[in-house]
Design a protein around this motif. Structure first.
Motif, PDB file in Angstrom:
ATOM      1  N   CYS A 102       0.752  -1.282   0.038  1.00 39.07           N
ATOM      2  CA  CYS A 102       0.103  -0.092  -0.075  1.00 39.07           C
ATOM      3  C   CYS A 102       0.988   1.093  -0.051  1.00 39.07           C
ATOM      4  CB  CYS A 102      -0.920   0.000   1.175  1.00 39.07           C
ATOM      5  SG  CYS A 102      -2.458  -1.047   0.996  1.00 39.07           S
ATOM      6  N   PHE A 103       1.257   1.628  -1.217  1.00 39.25           N
ATOM      7  CA  PHE A 103       2.463   2.717  -1.205  1.00 39.25           C
ATOM      8  C   PHE A 103       1.999   3.882  -1.834  1.00 39.25           C
ATOM      9  CE2 PHE A 103       3.810  -0.343  -4.504  1.00 39.25           C
ATOM     10  CZ  PHE A 103       3.085   0.209  -5.677  1.00 39.25           C
ATOM     11  N   CYS A 104       0.629   4.054  -1.849  1.00 39.16           N
ATOM     12  CA  CYS A 104       0.005   5.306  -2.718  1.00 39.16           C
ATOM     13  C   CYS A 104       0.474   6.546  -1.875  1.00 39.16           C
ATOM     14  CB  CYS A 104      -1.478   5.012  -3.005  1.00 39.16           C
ATOM     15  SG  CYS A 104      -1.705   4.040  -4.027  1.00 39.16           S
ATOM     16  N   ASP A 105       0.894   7.580  -2.189  1.00 41.66           N
ATOM     17  CA  ASP A 105       1.046   8.716  -1.668  1.00 41.66           C
ATOM     18  C   ASP A 105      -0.283   9.321  -0.931  1.00 41.66           C
ATOM     19  OD1 ASP A 105       3.634   9.293  -1.631  1.00 41.66           O
ATOM     20  OD2 ASP A 105       3.649  10.671  -3.219  1.00 41.66           O
ATOM     21  N   ARG A 106      -1.115   9.169  -1.799  1.00 37.07           N
ATOM     22  CA  ARG A 106      -2.662   9.533  -1.188  1.00 37.07           C
ATOM     23  C   ARG A 106      -3.312   8.490  -1.475  1.00 37.07           C
ATOM     24  NH1 ARG A 106      -4.552  15.680  -1.157  1.00 37.07           N
ATOM     25  NH2 ARG A 106      -6.261  15.369   0.009  1.00 37.07           N
ATOM     26  N   CYS A 107      -3.892   7.760  -0.308  1.00 41.42           N
ATOM     27  CA  CYS A 107      -4.595   6.642  -0.523  1.00 41.42           C
ATOM     28  C   CYS A 107      -6.035   6.846  -0.921  1.00 41.42           C
ATOM     29  CB  CYS A 107      -4.717   6.037   0.849  1.00 41.42           C
ATOM     30  SG  CYS A 107      -6.023   4.643   0.987  1.00 41.42           S
ATOM     31  N   ILE A 108      -6.716   6.015  -1.482  1.00 40.25           N
ATOM     32  CA  ILE A 108      -8.177   6.519  -2.060  1.00 40.25           C
ATOM     33  C   ILE A 108      -9.168   7.154  -0.978  1.00 40.25           C
ATOM     34  CG2 ILE A 108      -8.983   3.981  -1.836  1.00 40.25           C
ATOM     35  CD1 ILE A 108     -10.390   4.839  -4.541  1.00 40.25           C
ATOM     36  N   VAL A 109      -8.745   6.583   0.202  1.00 38.98           N
ATOM     37  CA  VAL A 109      -9.662   7.020   1.318  1.00 38.98           C
ATOM     38  C   VAL A 109      -9.406   8.449   1.953  1.00 38.98           C
ATOM     39  CG1 VAL A 109     -10.114   4.838   2.517  1.00 38.98           C
ATOM     40  CG2 VAL A 109      -8.107   6.121   3.210  1.00 38.98           C
ATOM     41  N   GLU A 110      -8.233   9.030   1.303  1.00 40.78           N
ATOM     42  CA  GLU A 110      -7.828  10.429   1.602  1.00 40.78           C
ATOM     43  C   GLU A 110      -8.163  11.226   0.509  1.00 40.78           C
ATOM     44  OE1 GLU A 110      -3.837   9.387   4.282  1.00 40.78           O
ATOM     45  OE2 GLU A 110      -3.769   9.657   2.147  1.00 40.78           O
ATOM     46  N   LYS A 111      -8.811  10.686  -0.474  1.00 44.08           N
ATOM     47  CA  LYS A 111      -9.478  11.702  -1.527  1.00 44.08           C
ATOM     48  C   LYS A 111     -10.927  12.015  -1.265  1.00 44.08           C
ATOM     49  CE  LYS A 111      -5.866  10.043  -4.623  1.00 44.08           C
ATOM     50  NZ  LYS A 111      -5.543   9.100  -5.456  1.00 44.08           N
ATOM     51  N   ASN A 112     -11.201  13.063  -1.560  1.00 46.77           N
ATOM     52  CA  ASN A 112     -12.539  13.492  -1.374  1.00 46.77           C
ATOM     53  C   ASN A 112     -13.203  14.113  -2.522  1.00 46.77           C
ATOM     54  OD1 ASN A 112     -11.458  15.989  -1.414  1.00 46.77           O
ATOM     55  ND2 ASN A 112     -11.873  16.421   0.577  1.00 46.77           N
ATOM     56  N   GLN A 113     -12.565  13.994  -3.604  1.00 40.91           N
ATOM     57  CA  GLN A 113     -12.995  14.549  -4.798  1.00 40.91           C
ATOM     58  C   GLN A 113     -13.057  13.721  -5.950  1.00 40.91           C
ATOM     59  OE1 GLN A 113     -13.048  18.941  -5.774  1.00 40.91           O
ATOM     60  NE2 GLN A 113     -11.260  18.844  -4.755  1.00 40.91           N
TER      61      GLN A 113
END
Ligand SMILES: Cc1cc2nc3c(=O)[nH]c(=O)nc-3n(C[C@H](O)[C@H](O)[C@H](O)COP(=O)(O)OP(=O)(O)OC[C@H]3O[C@@H](n4cnc5c(N)ncnc54)[C@H](O)[C@@H]3O)c2cc1C
Ligand code: SF4
Ligand code: SF4
Ligand code: SF4
Ligand code: SF4
Ligand code: SF4
Ligand code: FES
Lengths: 336, 281, 277
Positions: B184-195
Motif C-alpha cells: 500500500c504505497f500510494c502517496d495519497r490513499c483512495i480513502v484520503e481523496k474527497n473529490q
C-alpha cells in the motif's frame, strides 16, 4: 457508603439494572479480544483480563456520530437535531484509568463552550469501576498520579477482597443512588477487608517530564524514537484520552448527515492544508505533538496530564512504539 | 545466526555499501521484536533474530522518514523477499538502491503464523547475501496453500455476508492495515481523496465495508500474504482471510502468484490479446 | 443544551467574481431574528458549509460596521469550495461563527496604519480595512500595500479603485515580475521588496500583514528593518480547522489553539511559538 457484592449476585444486579431501564456495558470476551460492549446478562461478562482492548471513550465519544441531520429540497434546507444519543446506562467493570479519563476529557469538551454530545452522555452514564487485581508491563498508571484502585472518575468502585467478593465504595452521589436503587444485591461489608489490588511499578517521575519538554521542542530524540512509527491511527484511537475529530458531510440528493469522526495527529493528512503545505510534515513532528500534547500542552491549558497510563497505545502499536519507554527516555535526558 | 547477521551488517556499514540496515531489534516485552535502523557499525549489537521477527520490514522502503536515512540493507525472510520482487516489478524501488540481506527462516510467530504453515520460501528467492543455512523451498500444493479458506468457503452467501458485516463493524478506521502494508504505497490513499469521496471516511457499516473491500481489491494479485495487516489490526479483523480469498481467485483465474519471479508478467497490469474478458478488447 | 455544531442558515444574496477561482458571497441570515442578534468583530472567522459537501473555514471578509449582511471571499481549492462555487444567488448555506479573536482596532486609535496583503489574503484585511475606514477620523495615515501574482489575480478590483481614488489612503499595488499587463500602472515586484521601497514610517504605526506563509516570512524582517517593533505588527494564521471551537485538536501550534486564541496574533506572539505553521 461501603457495601459488599458477591459474584453470585452479578446475575441479579445486571437483571435489576435492565429492569430499571439501564443499558449495561461490560467486558465481554470475543476471540482474542476483551471488549467493553453491551451485555444482556451476567454470563456474558468476562473479568479475567488486565484491561479491555477498547477504552471507555467510545461510549461518550463514538468513532462516528451524527451531529446534525438535514433534508435538501431545491434551495430549501431543513435541519434536524440528532436525538436519543444519550442512553441511560451503566458501564460495569471498567478500570480506574479509564474512569479517570472522563474528568480529564470533561475539560476539553467543556472549556469555553460545551459539546452536548459528550456532556449529555456523561450525565446519562454511571460508571462502576473494578480495581485492577493484576497488571502487565505496559501499565503505568502510578507514573501519572493514579493507582490500580484510584477512585477519580468512577461513580462506584468495586475492589476484589476474596475470590468471589467485592468491596463496594460509592464515590459520587450518582453512584450512591445507583447502589440504593439496587440495594437488595449488596450486603454489609466486613470490618477490615483484604483489598486485592495489583502493584504497578512507577516507571518515571512525571515532575521531570514537563520541564524537559518545555526546553526541547527541537531535539533529535523525536526523529530517532519515531522512525519506526508507521503513522497509523491505532495509538490515538485506542487511547481513552485522545479526543481529536474530523467533521464531514455524508448525503444523498435529498438528505444528509454531518458527522463527527475520530481523527488523530499521527496521520499525515491531519494538519495538511488544502494547498499541500503541512505544518507537521514528518512523523517525528507528529510523534512530538502526541507527547507534547499529553504531557505539556494539556497540562498548561487544563492543568491535567492527557494520559492515564493505561498502556493501550503501546500494546496495539504495530511497530512497538512504547510510550512509557519514551517517557523514561525523557527522564534520562532530563537527568543529563 | 544473530552473530552472522551482525557481522554482515557491520561489514556493509563499515565499507559504506549501505548507510543503514533495516533489521529486527529487541522489543518492549520478550514476546515482541521491533524494527531497528542501524546507521553506525558499533550499533549492530542491537540486531536480533528470533521467532518474534514477524515484521515485514520492506514497508519501511516506502516511508520518507526511513528513506531519508540513505541506501538500506534490508533483512528479509522469504515471504518479505516476495514483497521486494513485487516492489521491483511495480517500479517502486530500483534493484541497485537496496541491499537485500536474506535470512532463511523456519517460521515466525507464537503460535506459528498461518503463512508459515504452508511456506514455500524458507529461503528467500532474491537476495544479495544470505544468512543462515540454505533450505529447500518445497512446492506446496494449491489446496494446502489455501487451506485456511476451507471453513470459510463452506459458508453460504448470506452467512458470508453476515460474517463480514460483523467483522467490519469492528473496524475503527485506524488504517494500521494499509500503513503497515508494504504494497500500500500510494502517496495519497483512495480513502484520503474527497473529490469525489469514493469511500465514506466514517467508521460505520457502509464506510467500513467500502474501505475494507477496496483495500483488499487493491491488493488482489499483488498481496504476498505476509499477514502484517492482520497482525496489526487492533480490533482483530481476519483480513488475511479476505486477502487469501482474492489471492486464490487471482491464481485460479490468471495462474498468477506474485513475488516469485522478477521476470513474470503482473496479473493486474499486463494486457493480453487473448484475455478472456470481452470488455478488455 | 445547545448544539455548538449547528450552523445558522444563510441565503446568498449577491455574488462577485473577484479573480480567477475567487468569488465573494454576500450572505443574509435566513432567520431575521438570528440576524439581528448576530454580532462579530473584525478578524473573526466562521465555518461555512455546503450541505452535502462539508464545512470550510473562511474569515468574515466584511466589516462589522455593515450590519445587515456578512461576506466571505473564497478561492476554489477543494471539495467544499468547489461545491460553494456551484451555488447561486438565492441558495442556502450554513454558517457557524463568529469564532476566534479580533483585531484590537480600539487600541490602534490615533495611530498610523499600514496594511500589507498578498494574494488571496486580502479578505481578512478587507474587513479590518473597511472597519477602520468607516471610522476614518480615529486613525492617522492609512497605507495599503497589496500584491498578487498577476493583475488578474488581484481581488476586490472595484474596491481597489475606490481606495485609489481616495486621498485619505495611500494605496500601493504590485504584481509579481511577469504578472503585469501593458496597461498596469502599479508596481512590479514581490511584496516584501515593495514594502521596503514604500518604507512606511514606523513611528506610532501599526502594521497588519496577511498573506501566504512565505510572504509573511520575508515581510516581517523588512518591517523590523523599517523600525516596526514586534508587538506593533499583526498577522493572522491559517491552520487547518474543523470545529473552530477548541475541541477537535487540529489547529494547535504548541499550547495555542489558533481557532480560539487566534487567528490574529502579533509578530511578538508568533516569535514565541514553536515553528509549526
Ligand atoms: C482562520 C482561517 C481563515 C481562512 N480564510 C479564508 C478565506 O477568507 N478565503 C479562503 O479562500 N480561504 C480561507 N482559508 C483557507 C480555507 O479554509 C481552505 O482553503 C479551505 O477550507 C479548503 O477548501 P475545501 O474545504 O474546499 O478543501 P478540501 O481540502 O477539499 O476540504 C474539504 C473537507 O474535507 C476535508 N478533507 C480535505 N482533504 C481531505 C482528505 N484527504 N481526507 C479527508 N478529509 C479531507 C477537509 O478538512 C475539509 O473539511 C482560511 C483558513 C483559516 C484557518
Ligand atoms: S506510534 Fe504506533 S500506533 Fe501510533 S501511529 Fe505510530 S505506528 Fe501507529
Ligand atoms: S497515551 Fe497511551 S497510555 Fe496514555 S492514556 Fe493514551 S493509550 Fe493510555
Ligand atoms: S495526542 Fe494527538 S490525537 Fe491525541 S488528543 Fe493529542 S493531538 Fe489529538
Ligand atoms: S495486504 Fe496484508 S498480507 Fe498482503 S502484502 Fe499487504 S500487509 Fe501483507
Ligand atoms: S487495521 Fe483493522 S481497524 Fe484499522 S483500518 Fe484496518 S481493518 Fe480497520
Ligand atoms: S479548529 Fe478544532 S480545535 Fe481549533
Amino acid at each position: 457508603m461501603e457495601k459488599l457484592l458477591n459474584k453470585n449476585k452479578f446475575d441479579t444486579l445486571i437483571a435489576g439494572l435492565k429492569k430499571q431501564g439501564y443499558k449495561t456495558v461490560a467486558p465481554k470476551k470475543d476471540n482474542r479480544l476483551v471488549t467493553l460492549e453491551e451485555v444482556q446478562d451476567a454470563s456474558e461478562i468476562s473479568l479475567d483480563h488486565v484491561i479491555t482492548n477498547n477504552s471507555i471513550k467510545e461510549f461518550f465519544f463514538p468513532k462516528t456520530e451524527k451531529i446534525l441531520s438535514y433534508t435538501l429540497d431545491k434551495n430549501k434546507v431543513e435541519m434536524e437535531e440528532p436525538k436519543g444519543f444519550a442512553v441511560k446506562s451503566v458501564i460495569f467493570g471498567t478500570r480506574p484509568c479509564d474512569a479517570f479519563s472522563l474528568p480529564v476529557m470533561d475539560k476539553v469538551f467543556n472549556w469555553d463552550c460545551s459539546d452536548k454530545f459528550w456532556v449529555e452522555r456523561r450525565e446519562a452514564i454511571t460508571i462502576v469501576t473494578i480495581s485492577c487485581d493484576k497488571s502487565d508491563s505496559y501499565c503505568f498508571c502510578t507514573s501519572v498520579g493514579l493507582a490500580p484502585d484510584a477512585k477519580q472518575g468512577s461513580d462506584v468502585l468495586l475492589t476484589k477482597i476474596s475470590n468471589d467478593e467485592y468491596l463496594v465504595e460509592t464515590v459520587t452521589e450518582k453512584g450512591e443512588n445507583l447502589v440504593k436503587e439496587m440495594e437488595s444485591v449488596f450486603s454489609d461489608p466486613p470490618g477490615t477487608p483484604d483489598r486485592q489490588v495489583a502493584t504497578v511499578e512507577e516507571k518515571f517521575d512525571l515532575k521531570k517530564i514537563k520541564p524537559w519538554l518545555d526546553d526541547n521542542f527541537e531535539h533529535d530524540v523525536w526523529d530517532e524514537f519515531s522512525n519506526k512509527c508507521i503513522g497509523c491511527g491505532a495509538c490515538t484511537f485506542v487511547c481513552p484520552t485522545c479526543h481529536c475529530f474530523d467533521i464531514v458531510d455524508e448525503c444523498t440528493m435529498t438528505k444528509g448527515d454531518r458527522v463527527k469522526n475520530w481523527d488523530g495527529c499521527q496521520f499525515t493528512m491531519f494538519t495538511m492544508h488544502t494547498s499541500g503545505h503541512n505544518p507537521r510534515s514528518t512523523q517525528g513532528m507528529r510523534w512530538r505533538q502526541r507527547i507534547m500534547h499529553k504531557f505539556k500542552y494539556y497540562v498548561e491549558k487544563f492543568d491535567s496530564t492527557l494520559c492515564v497510563g493505561c498502556g493501550r497505545c503501546s500494546r496495539v502499536c504495530p511497530a512497538d512504539m512504547n510510550i512509557s519507554e519514551m517517557l523514561e527516555l525523557i527522564e534520562t535526558e532530563a537527568g543529563k | 545466526m544473530i552473530e552472522e547477521l551482525r557481522k554482515k551488517a557491520e561489514e556493509l556499514l563499515k565499507n559504506d555499501t549501505v548507510k543503514v540496515v533495516f533489521g529486527y531489534g529487541e522489543g518492549s516485552v520478550p514476546e515482541r521484536t521491533r524494527p531497528v535502523f542501524i546507521t553506525k557499525p558499533e550499533d549492530v549489537n542491537k540486531l536480533t533474530w528470533n521467532k518474534y521477527c514477524v515484521y515485514n520490514l520492506t514497508t519501511y522502503l516506502k516511508r520518507q522518514e526511513t528513506r531519508k536515512l540513505g541506501k538500506p540493507a534490508i533483512i528479509v525472510k522469504g515471504c518479505d523477499a516476495r514483497t521486494i520482487i513485487v516492489l521491483l516489478k511495480e517500479c517502486q524501488i530500483k534493484r541497485e538502491d537496496v541491499y537485500i540481506l536474506g535470512v532463511t527462516c523456519d517460521g515466525v510467530g507464537d503460535p506459528l503464523a498461518t503463512k508459515c504453515e504452508s511456506c514455500d520460501v524458507h529461503t528467500p528467492r532474491i537476495y544479495d547475501d544470505l544468512v543462515g543455512e540454505k533450505k529447500e523451498n518445497k512446492e506446496v500444493p494449491f489446496e494446502e496453500r489455501y487451506a485456511e479458506l476451507d471453513e470459510y468457503e463452506k459458508l453460504g452467501e448470506k452467512e458470508k455476508w453476515e460474517f463480514w458485516q460483523k467483522q467490519f463493524s469492528k473496524c475503527i478506521k485506524c488504517y494500521a492495515c494499509s500503513n503497515m502494508c508494504p504494497l500500500c504505497f500510494c502517496d495519497r490513499c483512495i480513502v484520503e481523496k474527497n473529490q469525489p469521496q469514493w469511500i465514506d471516511s466514517s467508521a460505520h457499516a457502509r464506510g467500513n465495508l467500502s474501505w475494507n473491500v477496496t483495500r483488499a481489491y487493491h491488493l488482489a494479485g499483488r498481496c504476498i500474504n505476509c499477514e502484517e495487516c492482520q497482525r496489526v489490526c487492533p480490533v482483530d479483523i481476519p483480513l488475511n482471510l479476505l486477502n487469501k480469498k482474492l489471492a486464490k481467485e487471482a491464481e485460479k483465474n490468471f495462474d498468477y502468484r506474485p513475488g516469485y519471479s522478477v521476470d513474470d508478467e503482473l496479473a493486474m497490469s499486463t494486457y493480453k490479446e487473448e484475455d478472456s474478458q470481452e470488455f478488455f478488447k | 443544551m445547545d448544539n455548538i455544531y449547528r450552523p445558522y442558515l444563510m441565503t446568498i444574496s449577491d455574488m462577485t467574481d473577484e479573480a480567477p477561482g475567487v468569488r465573494t458571497f454576500r450572505l443574509n441570515f435566513s432567520d431575521e431574528e438570528e440576524g439581528k442578534n448576530f454580532k462579530f468583530q473584525t478578524g473573526q472567522f466562521g465555518l461555512y458549509s455546503v450541505f452535502g459537501a462539508g464545512e470550510s473555514t473562511f474569515c468574515i471578509a466584511s466589516s462589522p460596521t455593515r450590519e445587515d449582511y456578512i461576506e466571505c471571499t473564497f478561492r476554489e481549492a477543494g471539495r467544499v469550495t468547489k461545491a460553494l462555487r456551484e451555488l447561486n444567488v438565492g441558495d442556502t448555506i450554513g454558517f457557524r461563527g463568529p469564532y476566534g479573536n479580533v483585531f484590537p482596532i480600539d487600541k490602534w486609535e490615533g495611530k498610523n496604519l499600514v496594511f500589507v496583503a498578498g494574494g488571496i489574503a486580502l479578505p481578512p484585511l478587507r474587513s479590518v480595512i473597511w472597519n477602520c475606514l468607516d471610522l476614518r477620523d480615529k486613525y492617522k495615515d492609512v497605507t495599503i500595500i497589496y500584491g498578487a501574482k498577476t493583475v488578474d489575480d488581484l481581488v476586490y478590483k472595484n474596491e481597489l479603485k475606490e481606495w485609489e481614488a481616495r486621498d485619505d489612503i495611500n494605496l500601493v499595488t504590485t504584481v509579481d515580475p511577469g504578472g503585469e499587463t501593458p496597461e498596469w500602472t502599479g508596481k512590479v515586484g514581490f511584496v516584501p521588496t515593495v514594502v521596503e521601497e514604500a518604507a512606511p514610517d514606523s513611528n506610532d504605526t501599526i502594521a497588519i500583514v496577511c498573506g501566504p506563509p512565505i510572504m509573511i516570512k520575508f515581510t516581517l524582517p523588512v518591517l523590523e528593518k523599517l523600525g516596526f517593533k514586534h508587538d506593533k505588527v499583526y498577522t493572522t494564521l491559517e491552520n487547518r480547522m474543523k470545529c473552530g471551537l477548541g475541541k477537535c485538536g487540529r489547529c494547535n501550534i504548541g499550547c495555542t489553539y489558533v481557532c480560539k486564541e487566534g487567528p490574529v496574533f502579533t509578530a511578538e506572539e508568533i516569535s514565541k511559538m514553536p515553528d509549526e505553521f
